[in-house]
Design an enzyme around this catalytic site. Structure first.
Site, PDB file in Angstrom:
ATOM      1  N   HIS A 174      14.190  75.893 -53.344  1.00 34.96           N
ATOM      2  CA  HIS A 174      13.184  74.982 -52.819  1.00 34.96           C
ATOM      3  C   HIS A 174      13.857  74.033 -51.835  1.00 34.96           C
ATOM      4  O   HIS A 174      14.773  73.276 -52.191  1.00 34.96           O
ATOM      5  CB  HIS A 174      12.505  74.211 -53.952  1.00 34.96           C
ATOM      6  CG  HIS A 174      11.693  75.090 -54.846  1.00 34.96           C
ATOM      7  ND1 HIS A 174      11.487  74.825 -56.182  1.00 34.96           N
ATOM      8  CD2 HIS A 174      11.030  76.256 -54.588  1.00 34.96           C
ATOM      9  CE1 HIS A 174      10.734  75.777 -56.701  1.00 34.96           C
ATOM     10  NE2 HIS A 174      10.444  76.651 -55.756  1.00 34.96           N
ATOM     11  N   ALA A 175      13.397  74.078 -50.593  1.00 35.26           N
ATOM     12  CA  ALA A 175      14.132  73.495 -49.480  1.00 35.26           C
ATOM     13  C   ALA A 175      14.369  71.990 -49.607  1.00 35.26           C
ATOM     14  O   ALA A 175      15.420  71.486 -49.225  1.00 35.26           O
ATOM     15  CB  ALA A 175      13.376  73.787 -48.181  1.00 35.26           C
ATOM     16  N   ARG A 176      13.417  71.273 -50.153  1.00 32.41           N
ATOM     17  CA  ARG A 176      13.482  69.816 -50.163  1.00 32.41           C
ATOM     18  C   ARG A 176      14.412  69.256 -51.237  1.00 32.41           C
ATOM     19  O   ARG A 176      14.709  68.052 -51.238  1.00 32.41           O
ATOM     20  CB  ARG A 176      12.091  69.243 -50.379  1.00 32.41           C
ATOM     21  CG  ARG A 176      11.449  69.633 -51.718  1.00 32.41           C
ATOM     22  CD  ARG A 176       9.987  69.280 -51.735  1.00 32.41           C
ATOM     23  NE  ARG A 176       9.329  69.651 -52.988  1.00 32.41           N
ATOM     24  CZ  ARG A 176       8.024  69.509 -53.189  1.00 32.41           C
ATOM     25  NH1 ARG A 176       7.257  69.020 -52.231  1.00 32.41           N
ATOM     26  NH2 ARG A 176       7.485  69.862 -54.345  1.00 32.41           N
ATOM     27  N   GLU A 177      14.910  70.107 -52.124  1.00 35.46           N
ATOM     28  CA  GLU A 177      15.700  69.642 -53.271  1.00 35.46           C
ATOM     29  C   GLU A 177      17.191  69.583 -52.901  1.00 35.46           C
ATOM     30  O   GLU A 177      18.010  70.333 -53.410  1.00 35.46           O
ATOM     31  CB  GLU A 177      15.428  70.558 -54.464  1.00 35.46           C
ATOM     32  CG  GLU A 177      13.961  70.528 -54.879  1.00 35.46           C
ATOM     33  CD  GLU A 177      13.557  71.658 -55.821  1.00 35.46           C
ATOM     34  OE1 GLU A 177      14.442  72.395 -56.293  1.00 35.46           O
ATOM     35  OE2 GLU A 177      12.346  71.795 -56.092  1.00 35.46           O
ATOM     36  N   ARG A 210       8.906  72.828 -49.131  1.00 34.59           N
ATOM     37  CA  ARG A 210       9.363  73.473 -50.363  1.00 34.59           C
ATOM     38  C   ARG A 210       9.643  74.969 -50.193  1.00 34.59           C
ATOM     39  O   ARG A 210      10.667  75.479 -50.633  1.00 34.59           O
ATOM     40  CB  ARG A 210       8.315  73.272 -51.453  1.00 34.59           C
ATOM     41  CG  ARG A 210       8.511  74.098 -52.733  1.00 34.59           C
ATOM     42  CD  ARG A 210       7.326  73.851 -53.666  1.00 34.59           C
ATOM     43  NE  ARG A 210       7.245  74.799 -54.774  1.00 34.59           N
ATOM     44  CZ  ARG A 210       7.735  74.583 -55.992  1.00 34.59           C
ATOM     45  NH1 ARG A 210       8.387  73.463 -56.251  1.00 34.59           N
ATOM     46  NH2 ARG A 210       7.585  75.479 -56.949  1.00 34.59           N
ATOM     47  N   ASN A 223      10.655  80.957 -55.862  1.00 31.20           N
ATOM     48  CA  ASN A 223      10.777  80.949 -57.319  1.00 31.20           C
ATOM     49  C   ASN A 223       9.467  81.288 -58.036  1.00 31.20           C
ATOM     50  O   ASN A 223       9.321  81.032 -59.228  1.00 31.20           O
ATOM     51  CB  ASN A 223      11.303  79.601 -57.816  1.00 31.20           C
ATOM     52  CG  ASN A 223      11.939  79.717 -59.191  1.00 31.20           C
ATOM     53  OD1 ASN A 223      12.616  80.704 -59.490  1.00 31.20           O
ATOM     54  ND2 ASN A 223      11.730  78.708 -60.040  1.00 31.20           N
ATOM     55  N   ARG A 224       8.532  81.878 -57.317  1.00 35.58           N
ATOM     56  CA  ARG A 224       7.352  82.503 -57.928  1.00 35.58           C
ATOM     57  C   ARG A 224       7.217  83.952 -57.466  1.00 35.58           C
ATOM     58  O   ARG A 224       6.200  84.583 -57.721  1.00 35.58           O
ATOM     59  CB  ARG A 224       6.068  81.741 -57.545  1.00 35.58           C
ATOM     60  CG  ARG A 224       6.023  80.279 -57.988  1.00 35.58           C
ATOM     61  CD  ARG A 224       5.997  80.126 -59.492  1.00 35.58           C
ATOM     62  NE  ARG A 224       5.847  78.734 -59.859  1.00 35.58           N
ATOM     63  CZ  ARG A 224       6.853  77.847 -59.952  1.00 35.58           C
ATOM     64  NH1 ARG A 224       8.099  78.257 -59.703  1.00 35.58           N
ATOM     65  NH2 ARG A 224       6.647  76.595 -60.278  1.00 35.58           N
ATOM     66  N   HIS A 237      17.733  73.135 -59.427  1.00 35.52           N
ATOM     67  CA  HIS A 237      16.582  72.521 -58.770  1.00 35.52           C
ATOM     68  C   HIS A 237      16.683  71.000 -58.927  1.00 35.52           C
ATOM     69  O   HIS A 237      17.626  70.478 -59.498  1.00 35.52           O
ATOM     70  CB  HIS A 237      15.279  73.013 -59.409  1.00 35.52           C
ATOM     71  CG  HIS A 237      14.968  74.454 -59.139  1.00 35.52           C
ATOM     72  ND1 HIS A 237      14.215  74.865 -58.078  1.00 35.52           N
ATOM     73  CD2 HIS A 237      15.313  75.584 -59.811  1.00 35.52           C
ATOM     74  CE1 HIS A 237      14.106  76.189 -58.090  1.00 35.52           C
ATOM     75  NE2 HIS A 237      14.771  76.647 -59.142  1.00 35.52           N
ATOM     76  N   SER A 238      15.668  70.323 -58.418  1.00 34.49           N
ATOM     77  CA  SER A 238      15.462  68.907 -58.724  1.00 34.49           C
ATOM     78  C   SER A 238      13.965  68.643 -58.576  1.00 34.49           C
ATOM     79  O   SER A 238      13.263  69.400 -57.896  1.00 34.49           O
ATOM     80  CB  SER A 238      16.270  68.013 -57.782  1.00 34.49           C
ATOM     81  OG  SER A 238      15.686  67.948 -56.491  1.00 34.49           O
ATOM     82  N   GLU A 297      16.919  71.262 -63.720  1.00 39.84           N
ATOM     83  CA  GLU A 297      16.380  70.211 -62.856  1.00 39.84           C
ATOM     84  C   GLU A 297      17.362  69.044 -62.869  1.00 39.84           C
ATOM     85  O   GLU A 297      17.547  68.391 -63.903  1.00 39.84           O
ATOM     86  CB  GLU A 297      15.002  69.754 -63.349  1.00 39.84           C
ATOM     87  CG  GLU A 297      13.931  70.830 -63.353  1.00 39.84           C
ATOM     88  CD  GLU A 297      13.423  71.181 -61.970  1.00 39.84           C
ATOM     89  OE1 GLU A 297      13.783  70.464 -61.006  1.00 39.84           O
ATOM     90  OE2 GLU A 297      12.673  72.166 -61.855  1.00 39.84           O
TER      91      GLU A 297
END
Length: 344
Positions: A54-57, A110, A128-129, A180-181, A256
């Protein structure tokens, strides 16, 4: 280097300076960019870490990079490097990550940057889905505009295909970590359902307990552990479920990282938290790795599939040994003085 969030090019240039690190590409993104990985260690057991799906993490790639740096520079890591071959993908979603760093992009993007049919305003699939683990079921969206869009078909994203193929090619991968975060959680399957437990629930739970205990001892950060569905929310098509169920990775975790679910930073975690997060993850992964080594046995020849089918039980002796591992990690740490919304 760890005083700020780095571009993927800077991350790879930094990691290539260490002689123990081998770098290679695991595939290409939708836009044709290489998806780089680094590998360190010579053990017969595979250990794969992926970050940045997820790009923003941003804290996820930074933390994965810190762990690679620690492995390459700290003598305490030698016990792991003899047992495992460790492969780290600092940024899986290379197109999305670049987009979040671009002045004309979106810092909170994301998904990947793959176009979707019948829309010009809603690109991207949630990597991730997109794995073949109850894909397109509850816990993901069929709406291309949704943050958790599962894609046009299972494995429609080249990023998910690339990490799948990597794990297949490595063979004997016994541990997979997906960073992740945010929310400070250490989780394992199942994500697709809250109603059933995996066959290795007890050993996965124990591993997560050891990880969060070692992590907390570093800076006092509290992480919650448990299965994904009952700890954060239902997620279908996740990497963590897929690698456990379909690739027989015995210890598969979604983590996370910082910040906490109650602070106001969210995905915009300040860069001064990179090193604390890195040190926490290093302590947790060292302790968890020692536990996995103890479960599988340093001289064991059975595969993870055989170990699983035979069943694993943990009594007082194993619990005492695991506690010893945590204490050992903390002593090493201090000796070296190194010492929510849609997050997953």
């Amino acid at each position: 280097f760890f005083s700020s969030y780095q571009s993927l090019d800077s991350i790879m240039q930094f990691l290539k300076t260490f002689s123990a690190v081998k770098s290679f590409s695991i595939g290409q993104s939708y836009l044709g960019a290489d998806i780089p990985a680094v590998q360190i260690g010579s053990g017969s057991r595979g250990f794969v870490i992926q970050a940045g799906a997820h790009a923003r993490e941003w804290i996820a790639p930074a933390t994965a990079t810190y762990f690679a740096y620690w492995l390459a520079t700290n003598s305490s890591a030698s016990v792991l490097l003899k047992y495992f071959t460790i492969t780290i993908i600092p940024v899986l979603n290379v197109d999305g990550y670049a987009y979040t760093r671009n002045s004309t992009g979106d810092r909170l993007w994301r998904k990947n940057r793959q176009p979707n049919a019948n829309t010009t305003t809603c690109p991207g699939t949630d990597i991730n889905r997109n794995f073949d683990a109850h894909w397109s079921e509850a816990g993901a969206s069929s709406d291309p505009c949704a943050l958790d869009y599962f894609g046009s078909s299972v494995f429609s994203t080249p990023e998910a295909i690339s990490v799948r193929n990597l794990v297949r090619s490595l063979g004997n991968v016994v541990m997979h970590i997906d960073f992740h975060s945010y929310s400070q959680l250490w989780m394992f399957p199942n994500g697709y359902t809250c109603a059933s437990r995996i066959a290795d629930y007890d050993s996965s739970l124990r591993g997560s307990e050891i990880a969060v205990s070692a992590l907390k001892a570093v800076n006092g950060a509290t992480f919650t552990n448990g299965d994904i569905c009952n700890t954060i929310y239902q997620t279908s098509g996740s990497a963590t479920d897929y690698f456990y169920h379909s690739q027989n990775v015995l210890f598969s975790y979604a983590v996370e990282l910082r910040g906490s679910p109650t602070d106001f930073y969210g995905f915009l975690l300040p860069a001064e938290q990179i090193i604390p997060s890195g040190k926490e993850a290093q302590a947790a992964l060292f302790a968890l790795s020692q536990y996995v080594m103890g479960v599988l046995g340093e001289s064991a020849t059975t595969s993870s599939v055989q170990t699983r089918s035979a069943g694993v039980s943990f009594g007082r002796e194993e619990q005492t040994l695991s506690l010893f591992f945590v204490i050992f990690v903390l002593l090493l740490f201090f000796y070296d003085n190194e010492v929510l919304y849609f997050a997953c």
